[in-house]
Structures are given as C-alpha cells and as structure tokens.
Design a protein around this motif. Structure first.
Motif, mmCIF file in Angstrom:
data_model
loop_
_atom_site.group_PDB
_atom_site.id
_atom_site.type_symbol
_atom_site.label_atom_id
_atom_site.label_comp_id
_atom_site.label_asym_id
_atom_site.label_seq_id
_atom_site.Cartn_x
_atom_site.Cartn_y
_atom_site.Cartn_z
ATOM 1 N N ARG A 71 -12.435 2.147 -7.687
ATOM 2 C CA ARG A 71 -11.597 3.297 -8.084
ATOM 3 C C ARG A 71 -12.050 3.820 -9.438
ATOM 4 N N ARG B 234 0.026 7.737 -2.543
ATOM 5 C CA ARG B 234 0.622 8.788 -1.703
ATOM 6 C C ARG B 234 2.071 9.056 -2.099
ATOM 7 N N ASP C 156 0.827 -1.204 0.000
ATOM 8 C CA ASP C 156 0.000 0.000 0.000
ATOM 9 C C ASP C 156 0.866 1.261 0.000
HETATM 10 MG MG MG Z 1 -4.173 2.395 -0.469
#
Ligand code: MG
Ligand code: IPE
Ligand code: IPE
Length: 225
Positions: free
Chosen positions: A63, A16, A12
C-alpha cells in the motif's frame, strides 16, 4: 452442538467504509480499530478461547507508504490504549506473523503488552501482524529442517506461529470479498467459512453472535458422516 474454541476474523472493508462516508481511508482504519475492542470483549464474555484477528498482512506493505505509516501509528496507539481493557477482561495478548519487520519501539510495545497480560487466563487475543500463511509455513519448515525434524502434520502444526492455539473452527471475513488473502491457510483447512457483506467498521457483537450461534448448529463432518 459445536464448541467454538477458535474464531478467526479477516477484518476487511475499512477503506470502502471511509469512501462511503466521504472520508480519508485513515478514518476507516480508525473506525475499524474501535470495533476490535467490542469484538474482543464479546469473545471474552462468550467464553471463546482464541480470537485471531488479521490486522496487517505480508502483502499490505504494497500500500502507499502514507497508509502503511498510518497503520503503524494506529497500531501503536491501539496497544497503548487497550492495556486496561485487556487486564480488566482477563485477556492474554499474543501476535502471529513476523514482527521483526517492525521498528524497535513498536516491537517493545508489543512485548510489553504480552508480558503485562501473560498471567491472564481468559481469551487469547491474537493479532496477526505482518502475517502471511505462506511466510509462516516456510518459517515453520525452516525450523523443522534446522532441527532435523520430520515434516509430519503434528510437527508442522507445532512449528507454526499458532502452535498453542490450534485449528480455526470458524473464520469470518467482513467486507464482502470471498477469499482468504493468505490468512491461516493450514489452520483453517476444516474451518467453517462465513463471508459477510458488512464492512468491518459496521460489524457489531450482535452480528458476530448471530454467526457464532449458527456455527454451533452446523453439522461438521470432517470427511466422515
Ligand atoms: Mg481490503
Ligand atoms: C482492512 O481494510 C484493513 C487492512 C487491510 C489493514 P481495507 O483497508 O483493506 O479496506 P478496503 O478493503 O479497502 O475497503
Ligand atoms: C486482508 O485484507 C488483510 C487484512 C485484513 C489485514 P486485504 O484488503 O489486504 O486483502 P485483499 O488485498 O483484498 O485480498
């Protein structure tokens, strides 16, 4: 000392990472895909029997279509470009999850890499694709019900997509979130959990080695003493 046989990773933090580098999310996924190879080779060399990587969840369809399409293309590119790495490192390629949702070309590519590596005897590299633990469990129960089999723990374990890989010893999640997001809920019931803040594209074999070495020193009680 604990033996690390099955390592599972929730990869993950790609989005970001991209944001931090002022890039599109897609660039984060590309950077993340490059790390998969490093960690697979690391696991193969370390003698880990199974490495399960969460690549696309049953929830990831939510998504934006553009991102889903990109991830499918990236997966296809990954499968094509990793043949040599898989053969050279004696890795067997597997998937868990319901790949019937993928298009025929992608399914054929997955099958090809499985066949190509079927005789290899080293690391089992397991990509979780359209994987959700609840979906896996409900498919397993449906199989048992159809065969009139008892819903025993052994039968359930054997009916799961992970039947040949067994329980998870160590589960790492990169990216700093502390949740399992529907990954290997049954198999990780006694796994050691490590949540590290490193975003997946920045994750290295050196950090992975540190976590694995610490795992080996942990006293696992399994409810005993
Ligand atoms: Mg994620
Ligand atoms: C993980 O990175 C990759 C997939 C889920 C496919 P994310 O895309 O979830 O990255 P963040 O969590 O948004 O940073
Ligand atoms: C989990 O990451 C799924 C994968 C790494 C493939 P997500 O980014 O999708 O999880 P949530 O939404 O933060 O729980």
């Amino acid at each position: 000392m604990n033996e690390l046989k099955h390592l599972a990773i929730i990869m993950d933090g790609n989005g970001r990472w991209a944001k931090a580098h002022i890039l599109e999310r897609s660039a984060g996924h590309e950077a993340g895909a490059r790390v998969v190879e490093d960690i697979a080779i690391f696991a193969a060399k370390r003698g880990i029997k199974t490495l399960s990587l969460y690549a696309f969840s049953t929830e990831n369809w939510r998504r934006p279509q553009r991102e889903v399409d990109f991830l499918m293309k990236l997966l296809s590119k990954f499968l094509k470009s990793k043949e040599q790495m898989i053969v050279q490192n004696n890795i067997r390629f597997h998937t868990i999850g319901d790949i019937s949702a993928f298009d025929a070309d992608l399914r054929a590519q997955i099958q090809q890499l499985k066949s190509l590596s079927a005789a290899n005897t080293g690391l089992n590299l397991v990509l979780a694709l359209n994987y959700g633990a609840r979906d896996e469990l409900s498919r397993a129960c449906a199989k048992l019900a159809k065969n009139n089999s008892e819903f025993s723990e052994d039968n359930i374990s054997a009916a799961l997509d992970t039947a040949e890989f067994g329980d998870v010893d160590l589960l790492i999640r990169t990216g700093g979130e502390q949740r399992l997001s529907n990954f290997l809920l049954w198999q990780a019931s006694y796994a050691e959990l490590v949540f590290c803040p490193t975003l997946w594209p920045d994750f290295t074999s050196a950090e992975c080695e540190q976590i694995c070495a610490k795992f080996e020193q942990t006293h696992r009680r399994f409810g005993g003493l």
